[in-house]
Design a protein around this motif. Structure first.
Motif, PDB file in Angstrom:
ATOM      1  N   ALA A  28       0.939  -1.056   0.041  1.00  0.00           N
ATOM      2  CA  ALA A  28       0.021   0.011  -0.056  1.00  0.00           C
ATOM      3  C   ALA A  28       1.074   1.456  -0.129  1.00  0.00           C
ATOM      4  N   SER A  29       0.392   2.303  -0.633  1.00  0.00           N
ATOM      5  CA  SER A  29       1.320   3.349  -0.967  1.00  0.00           C
ATOM      6  C   SER A  29       1.066   4.389   0.499  1.00  0.00           C
ATOM      7  N   ASP A  30       2.006   4.930   1.080  1.00  0.00           N
ATOM      8  CA  ASP A  30       2.033   5.655   2.069  1.00  0.00           C
ATOM      9  C   ASP A  30       3.532   6.458   2.172  1.00  0.00           C
ATOM     10  N   PRO A  31       3.572   7.551   2.778  1.00  0.00           N
ATOM     11  CA  PRO A  31       2.793   8.053   3.481  1.00  0.00           C
ATOM     12  C   PRO A  31       1.607   8.803   2.807  1.00  0.00           C
ATOM     13  N   VAL A  32       0.291   9.029   3.455  1.00  0.00           N
ATOM     14  CA  VAL A  32      -0.738   9.290   2.926  1.00  0.00           C
ATOM     15  C   VAL A  32      -1.721  10.054   4.054  1.00  0.00           C
ATOM     16  N   PHE A  33      -2.271  11.064   3.703  1.00  0.00           N
ATOM     17  CA  PHE A  33      -2.954  11.949   4.607  1.00  0.00           C
ATOM     18  C   PHE A  33      -4.382  12.210   4.256  1.00  0.00           C
ATOM     19  N   PRO A  34      -5.039  12.915   5.122  1.00  0.00           N
ATOM     20  CA  PRO A  34      -6.674  12.986   4.692  1.00  0.00           C
ATOM     21  C   PRO A  34      -6.785  13.587   3.230  1.00  0.00           C
ATOM     22  N   ASN A  35      -7.929  13.020   2.627  1.00  0.00           N
ATOM     23  CA  ASN A  35      -8.150  13.535   1.302  1.00  0.00           C
ATOM     24  C   ASN A  35      -7.212  12.979   0.324  1.00  0.00           C
ATOM     25  N   GLU A  36      -6.109  12.141   0.469  1.00  0.00           N
ATOM     26  CA  GLU A  36      -5.062  11.572  -0.489  1.00  0.00           C
ATOM     27  C   GLU A  36      -5.904  10.097  -0.743  1.00  0.00           C
ATOM     28  N   THR A  37      -5.162   9.797  -1.895  1.00  0.00           N
ATOM     29  CA  THR A  37      -5.506   8.380  -2.250  1.00  0.00           C
ATOM     30  C   THR A  37      -4.553   7.248  -1.859  1.00  0.00           C
ATOM     31  N   VAL A  38      -5.059   5.997  -1.287  1.00  0.00           N
ATOM     32  CA  VAL A  38      -4.188   4.920  -1.073  1.00  0.00           C
ATOM     33  C   VAL A  38      -4.474   4.072  -2.163  1.00  0.00           C
ATOM     34  N   ASN A 105     -12.443  -5.570   1.575  1.00  0.00           N
ATOM     35  CA  ASN A 105     -13.899  -6.433   1.759  1.00  0.00           C
ATOM     36  C   ASN A 105     -14.273  -6.730   0.478  1.00  0.00           C
ATOM     37  N   THR A 106     -14.467  -8.187   0.368  1.00  0.00           N
ATOM     38  CA  THR A 106     -15.288  -8.711  -0.930  1.00  0.00           C
ATOM     39  C   THR A 106     -16.395  -9.625  -0.244  1.00  0.00           C
ATOM     40  N   GLY A 107     -16.908  -9.959  -1.084  1.00  0.00           N
ATOM     41  CA  GLY A 107     -18.127 -11.017  -0.960  1.00  0.00           C
ATOM     42  C   GLY A 107     -17.672 -12.515  -0.281  1.00  0.00           C
ATOM     43  N   ALA A 108     -16.328 -12.642  -0.284  1.00  0.00           N
ATOM     44  CA  ALA A 108     -15.714 -13.994   0.176  1.00  0.00           C
ATOM     45  C   ALA A 108     -15.123 -13.553   1.489  1.00  0.00           C
ATOM     46  N   GLY A 109     -15.102 -12.213   1.966  1.00  0.00           N
ATOM     47  CA  GLY A 109     -14.352 -12.099   3.084  1.00  0.00           C
ATOM     48  C   GLY A 109     -13.740 -10.836   3.357  1.00  0.00           C
ATOM     49  N   VAL A 110     -12.793 -10.892   4.422  1.00  0.00           N
ATOM     50  CA  VAL A 110     -12.228  -9.336   4.805  1.00  0.00           C
ATOM     51  C   VAL A 110     -10.818  -9.698   5.060  1.00  0.00           C
ATOM     52  N   SER A 111      -9.745  -8.867   4.666  1.00  0.00           N
ATOM     53  CA  SER A 111      -8.576  -9.095   4.664  1.00  0.00           C
ATOM     54  C   SER A 111      -8.124  -8.779   6.228  1.00  0.00           C
ATOM     55  N   GLN A 112      -7.070  -9.413   6.560  1.00  0.00           N
ATOM     56  CA  GLN A 112      -6.614  -8.855   7.695  1.00  0.00           C
ATOM     57  C   GLN A 112      -6.392  -7.448   8.000  1.00  0.00           C
ATOM     58  N   PRO A 113      -6.185  -6.964   9.083  1.00  0.00           N
ATOM     59  CA  PRO A 113      -6.121  -5.479   9.145  1.00  0.00           C
ATOM     60  C   PRO A 113      -4.712  -5.038   8.739  1.00  0.00           C
ATOM     61  N   GLN A 114      -4.703  -3.827   8.215  1.00  0.00           N
ATOM     62  CA  GLN A 114      -3.492  -3.346   7.551  1.00  0.00           C
ATOM     63  C   GLN A 114      -3.456  -1.824   8.026  1.00  0.00           C
ATOM     64  N   PHE A 115      -2.064  -1.455   8.110  1.00  0.00           N
ATOM     65  CA  PHE A 115      -1.763  -0.227   8.680  1.00  0.00           C
ATOM     66  C   PHE A 115      -1.188   0.806   7.673  1.00  0.00           C
ATOM     67  N   LEU A 116      -1.393   1.908   7.799  1.00  0.00           N
ATOM     68  CA  LEU A 116      -0.905   3.051   6.950  1.00  0.00           C
ATOM     69  C   LEU A 116      -0.303   3.885   7.743  1.00  0.00           C
ATOM     70  N   ASN A 117       1.006   4.555   7.586  1.00  0.00           N
ATOM     71  CA  ASN A 117       1.833   5.645   8.109  1.00  0.00           C
ATOM     72  C   ASN A 117       2.598   5.102   9.182  1.00  0.00           C
ATOM     73  N   VAL A 118       2.603   3.774   9.500  1.00  0.00           N
ATOM     74  CA  VAL A 118       3.665   3.337  10.546  1.00  0.00           C
ATOM     75  C   VAL A 118       4.946   2.943   9.914  1.00  0.00           C
ATOM     76  N   PRO A 119       6.014   3.012  10.596  1.00  0.00           N
ATOM     77  CA  PRO A 119       7.402   3.042  10.218  1.00  0.00           C
ATOM     78  C   PRO A 119       7.529   1.751   9.219  1.00  0.00           C
ATOM     79  N   ARG A 120       8.390   1.959   8.323  1.00  0.00           N
ATOM     80  CA  ARG A 120       8.680   0.725   7.311  1.00  0.00           C
ATOM     81  C   ARG A 120      10.150   1.089   7.088  1.00  0.00           C
ATOM     82  N   VAL A 121      11.061   0.485   7.874  1.00  0.00           N
ATOM     83  CA  VAL A 121      12.316   0.837   7.696  1.00  0.00           C
ATOM     84  C   VAL A 121      12.946   0.116   6.840  1.00  0.00           C
ATOM     85  N   GLN A 122      13.784   0.616   5.738  1.00  0.00           N
ATOM     86  CA  GLN A 122      14.486  -0.226   4.718  1.00  0.00           C
ATOM     87  C   GLN A 122      15.783  -0.477   5.132  1.00  0.00           C
ATOM     88  N   PHE A 123      16.551   0.352   5.559  1.00  0.00           N
ATOM     89  CA  PHE A 123      17.916  -0.113   6.289  1.00  0.00           C
ATOM     90  C   PHE A 123      18.363   0.945   7.434  1.00  0.00           C
TER      91      PHE A 123
END
Length: 666
Positions: A28-38, A105-123
């Motif tokens: 998922a694309s982040d950082p993202v803020f109100p009224n912006e697209t994910v 969400n789909t008719g077959a179920g719901v994904s595991q919860p995901q998080f936006l704007n939490v740290p994602r350290v590359q190195f």
């Protein structure tokens, strides 16, 4: 004009149907803020998929080892588009800036919860490269390691206990969403630490652990005592212009076997021989403008130009490659003879830390494409810092194969072909607060067939063959570029490029098996037999069909084989419709806060993956993204974000340029 946000999650993805079951999210694309697209890359979704979202509270995060409470209630997110490979939604305008949770969400179920704007350290890099000293510092690089209005902290965990919490250095002006520096107290115990990061938002849900993969899994970072080198001084006689080679050799010979300090006097030393520095030794001048090492004759080894300064050979590795001395260079100038065509400073075959600081290197202009004039040449080495230097060369800094944990800061680089190049099997680079200036033009620099002079992130010159499996983990921040002459039509190719990748495999999959934690992919045909290096560190990408959007690192892969091992199983199983590529990993790169005054061609060239270009100023050119068939195989750019950049010229544009794929690819 301001570019608010532009994100690409996989060019040329085939939209093949997948069997519906619980939806999953790959990216998922982040950082993202109100009224912006994910923009999320998904599996097991279709055009009816929706997203639900929740604002995470900014309560006390507690310990990263604690189990967080139940998530807040989710509400519907404004939808833009859904398909079998992606779901796009908007962060509600009523939300506050911070961290968010979401589900697909789909008719077959719901994904595991995901998080936006939490740290994602590359190195992570420390003051000594792949480790940090007690009393020193470490830096985090990645997405959302900081957020506006928040204070980032880390938890150092050893033996399943939090040993210390550290807060980011609030006085550091370069700490932002993509980089955070921490000062380490001398009281922190020596240990290999699991590092958990929190950017000040999201309460107990905001902790993430640093984990990465290069050619093996990396889960910890070491903090230890600073290495102590001998400080016994051996003074070099004042230069007389006649006996200066011998004076330096005499001073070096008087050092103890353990090393020491070669103390240069003020003045200009007239030299004709290379300087070979012993292990754990520092060559110390009286200042960049006060001590000058000037070669009046090219040092030659037969028909080859010897480096002006390099480390003494001190042994052999088990494979009989040499082991050379680690050394420091401080506070003097290097001036080569007018015909010199070699590398001024050569650092090879050592894994110990070292530094070059406040050194000027001036090399001649040789306007031929075959010129080998390099300011600093690194090969099979790591843990080196290049700071406060002035380098004037055809190629200023060249990193050949197996180079890692290199920091280049506060330098002035005047170049004629390449300012800085990363090559095969390189990783963990900080290139920050430098000024790069192109001298001359295409004619005076002899650009006969160099497609993209400037900065290269490549996999060329891997070991032991033409290319390497990866080149990744780059922080390119707060640099400024310029040119001394007008940019004509030929100079429009100058800039930043990714290059040198190989098409190792393109085709189907027969089966995927996971046994005792080892996942093996059996291929429909053999990998390319012409690329004879080990593929470990490259990537497998599912380009279309079932499971499209997933990727994994190659743990073990060889040329002309019908199976490879990857570092994790696929969440969505592959089937006969799945089409994969195996290519070099070139990415995990952040370009942040730079002034691009000499990059008309600023491009992601076929191979890039997980790249952010944010908060930059484009004064001469825009962004080109290439994807499709190249080197007779398929290459796609995945996870490219271009965020909050400024454009200063009306002729600059951002665009995605896509070429055709191989036959049979949609």
């Amino acid at each position: 004009m301001r570019i608010k946000s532009f994100t690409v999650v996989g060019l040329l993805l085939g939209l093949f149907g997948v069997g519906l079951s619980q939806p999953v999210v790959f990216y998922a694309s982040d950082p993202v803020f109100p009224n912006e697209t994910v923009l999320t890359s998904t599996g097991n979704t279709d055009s009816s998929a929706t997203a639900s979202i929740a604002q995470l509270p900014n309560t006390d995060p507690g310990s990263p080892l604690d189990t967080p409470p139940a998530l807040p209630n989710f509400g519907p997110a404004p939808m833009l588009h859904s398909s079998s490979t992606s779901v796009e939604f908007v962060v509600p305008i009523s939300y506050k800036k911070g961290a968010y949770a979401y589900q697909i969400n789909t008719g077959a179920g719901v994904s595991q919860p995901q998080f936006l704007n939490v740290p994602r350290v590359q190195f992570i890099m420390g003051d000594y490269g792949n480790f940090a000293s007690r009393g020193g510092w470490l830096e985090l690089h990645g997405r959302c390691v900081g957020l506006p209005g928040g204070t980032t902290k880390i938890a150092l965990v050893a033996s399943n206990k939090v040993v210390a919490y550290l807060t980011a250095d609030t006085t550091d002006p370069y700490n932002d969403m993509y980089r955070q520096r921490f000062l380490i107290p001398k009281t922190v115990p020596v240990a290999n630490y699991a590092i958990f990061v929190h950017n000040g938002f999201g309460g107990p849900y905001g902790w993430t652990r640093f984990q990465t993969y290069v050619t093996s899994q990396v889960n910890t970072f070491r903090i230890t005592n600073a290495p102590l080198w001998p400080n016994t001084k051996s003074n070099v006689a004042k230069p007389d212009g006649v006996h200066d080679d011998q004076s330096i050799a005499d001073a070096i010979s008087k050092l103890p076997d353990a090393g020491g300090v070669i103390n240069l006097a003020p003045g200009t030393y007239k030299l004709s021989k290379p300087i070979v520095i012993p292990n754990h030794s520092t060559m110390q001048g009286a200042g960049e403008g006060n001590t000058v090492l000037q070669w009046t004759k090219d040092p030659m080894g037969g028909s080859s130009y010897l480096p002006l300064i390099y480390g003494k050979q001190i042994g052999h590795n088990p494979d009989w490659s040499p082991v050379r001395a680690s050394f420091n260079l401080h506070d003097f100038s290097v001036v080569a003879n007018s015909t010199y065509d070699g590398a001024a400073v050569d650092r090879e075959y050592t894994l110990e830390p070292g530094s070059i600081n406040n050194v000027s290197i001036i090399l001649p202009r040789i306007a031929t494409y075959t010129a080998n004039v390099k300011g600093i040449y690194l090969r099979q080495t790591c843990n080196y810092s290049i700071t406060n230097c002035n380098i004037d060369a055809r190629t200023d800094i060249s990193c050949r194969e197996l180079v890692n944990n290199i920091r280049m800061e506060n330098n002035k680089l005047r170049w004629r072909e390449v300012s800085f190049i990363m090559s095969g099997n390189n990783y963990n680079f900080i290139f920050a607060n430098n000024t790069t200036t192109m001298a001359g033009n295409a004619s005076t620099n002899g650009w006969f067939n160099n497609d993209n002079p400037g900065f290269w992130l490549t996999t060329f010159s891997g070991f032991p063959n033409f290319s390497g499996a990866f080149s990744e983990n780059l922080y390119y921040g707060y640099n400024k570029s310029a040119h001394e002459e007008a940019l004509g039509s030929t100079e429009q190719l100058v800039g930043i490029t990714f290059d040198g990748g190989d098409g190792i495999y393109y085709g189907g999959v027969n089966s995927v098996t996971s046994v005792n934690g080892v996942t093996t992919v059996n291929l429909a045909h053999a990998t390319d037999s012409s690329h004879t290096y080990q593929y470990a560190g490259g990537v497998m990408k599912v380009e279309s069909g079932k499971g499209a959007g997933q990727w994994a690192y190659i743990v073990d892969g060889q040329p002309n084989k019908t199976s490879v091992t990857i570092n994790k199983p696929f969440t969505v199983p592959l089937d006969s419709t799945s089409v994969i590529t195996i290519v070099n990993m070139q990415g995990n790169a952040i370009f942040d806060g730079n002034y691009f005054g000499c990059e008309p061609c600023n491009q992601n060239y076929y191979f890039s993956m997980d790249v952010i270009k944010a908060n930059n100023t484009y004064a001469t050119g825009g962004e080109l993204t290439w994807a499709g068939q190249h080197y007779s195989d398929l290459f796609t750019d995945w996870h490219l974000q271009i965020l909050n950049n400024s454009i200063l010229t009306p002729t600059t544009s951002f665009m995605v340029f896509t070429t055709g794929g191989p036959s049979g690819y949609t």
